[in-house]
Design a protein around this motif. Structure first.
Motif, short mmCIF file in Angstrom:
data_model
loop_
_atom_site.label_atom_id
_atom_site.label_comp_id
_atom_site.label_asym_id
_atom_site.label_seq_id
_atom_site.Cartn_x
_atom_site.Cartn_y
_atom_site.Cartn_z
N GLU A 199 -32.69 -12.27 -12.52
CA GLU A 199 -34.00 -11.70 -13.16
C GLU A 199 -34.01 -10.23 -13.79
OE1 GLU A 199 -38.56 -11.45 -13.57
OE2 GLU A 199 -36.85 -12.85 -12.88
N GLU A 238 -35.42 -9.70 -17.63
CA GLU A 238 -36.37 -9.15 -17.84
C GLU A 238 -35.61 -8.44 -19.46
OE1 GLU A 238 -36.36 -6.74 -14.34
OE2 GLU A 238 -37.84 -8.29 -13.26
N LYS A 258 -37.17 -7.60 -23.09
CA LYS A 258 -37.71 -6.29 -23.10
C LYS A 258 -36.48 -6.37 -25.05
CE LYS A 258 -37.72 -1.38 -22.28
NZ LYS A 258 -37.72 -0.83 -21.19
N ASN A 302 -36.25 -6.14 -7.86
CA ASN A 302 -36.89 -7.39 -8.90
C ASN A 302 -37.70 -7.92 -7.37
OD1 ASN A 302 -34.99 -8.86 -8.97
ND2 ASN A 302 -35.11 -8.40 -10.39
#
Length: 261
Positions: free
Chosen positions: A43, A47, A51, A184
């Motif tokens: 995860e 992310e 980004k 997360n």
């Protein structure tokens, strides 16, 4: 930016037995699934992909059927899967495992910026493989990461729990991060990505492709020696509550333990 996530297939400890002759865990018949903390690492990679537009790779060492776990990572959004599988790898301890994974990273993603791992695998809980990879590659290692604060100007800043509160630590890239479940919440597989994952090619690698010999990995390449292993059995008998001061309770426990011999 290129990110490698190291994942491992683990099992429910209730489903396995110990081979009394080899002293190895017999995984036959056990249900295998991705180590939960490794999903946190997946995860985090996703992310960062969202980004920074990072290229993401999932890599695992295991039996041929471990390909399904890599496809699960692809279905979550990882770009490419690499499977290290070879009979010679059977019986590898953490040292031999870290060697094989390191050589795979050197060959297939030599310019990676981040290596992400779960804080430990729930079947063995050694927390060794990630740091060992970092040591072999000569890069920084940040373990038990609870939060990734930032990545900029060629360095990564993270937070991790400490005795007196959160501790903020930074390191130059490339670096290895092992993450906790606090970092997360892993996402579900995406329908669009599932379709891609089904048809995606998984890079299957044996030790010959890594320029390793059978003496480097597996049992011959594993210095760990297992003395004895025993499955813990629940003791019969009722729970007994002890009262009194700490010293009194300690004495009572010692007396009970002595009487039980």
């Amino acid at each position: 930016m290129k990110i490698v996530v190291c994942i491992k297939e683990v099992f429910n400890s209730d489903d396995v037995k110990i081979d009394k002759k080899t002293k190895n865990i017999d995984r036959r018949g056990a249900e295998l699934f991705i180590n939960p903390y490794d999903l946190n690492a997946v995860e985090l990679a996703l992310e960062l992909k969202e980004k920074f537009g990072a290229e993401t790779y999932a890599i695992t060492m295991g039996i041929p059927s471990a390909e399904s776990s890599l496809r699960e990572c692809l279905a979550m959004g990882i770009d490419k899967g690499i499977l290290l599988t070879d009979r010679a790898l059977a019986g590898s301890d953490t040292i031999a495992t870290s060697l094989a994974l390191t050589e795979a990273i050197r060959k297939y993603v030599p310019d990676c910026d981040l290596i992400l791992c779960g804080k430990h695998a729930i079947d063995a809980e050694t927390s060794i493989v990630g740091p060992a990879i970092a040591e072999r590659l000569g890069i920084a290692q940040l373990t038990y990461v609870d939060e990734l604060v930032s990545i900029e100007a060629g360095k990564v800043i993270v937070k991790k729990a400490a005795e007196n509160g959160d501790l903020e630590v930074e390191a130059k890239l490339p670096a290895m991060l092992s993450v906790t479940g606090e970092v997360n919440k892993p996402r579900y597989m995406d329908l669009k990505n599932i379709r891609v994952a089904v048809s995606s090619e998984i890079e299957v690698v044996d030790i010959a492709k890594l320029n390793l010999s059978a003496e480097d990995v597996g049992v011959p390449g594993s210095p760990t020696v297992v003395g004895e292993m025993h499955m813990v059995e629940r003791a019969a008998g009722a729970c007994r509550m002890l009262s009194g001061s700490t010293v009194d309770i300690a004495r009572k426990i010692a007396e009970l333990a002595k009487a039980a011999k």
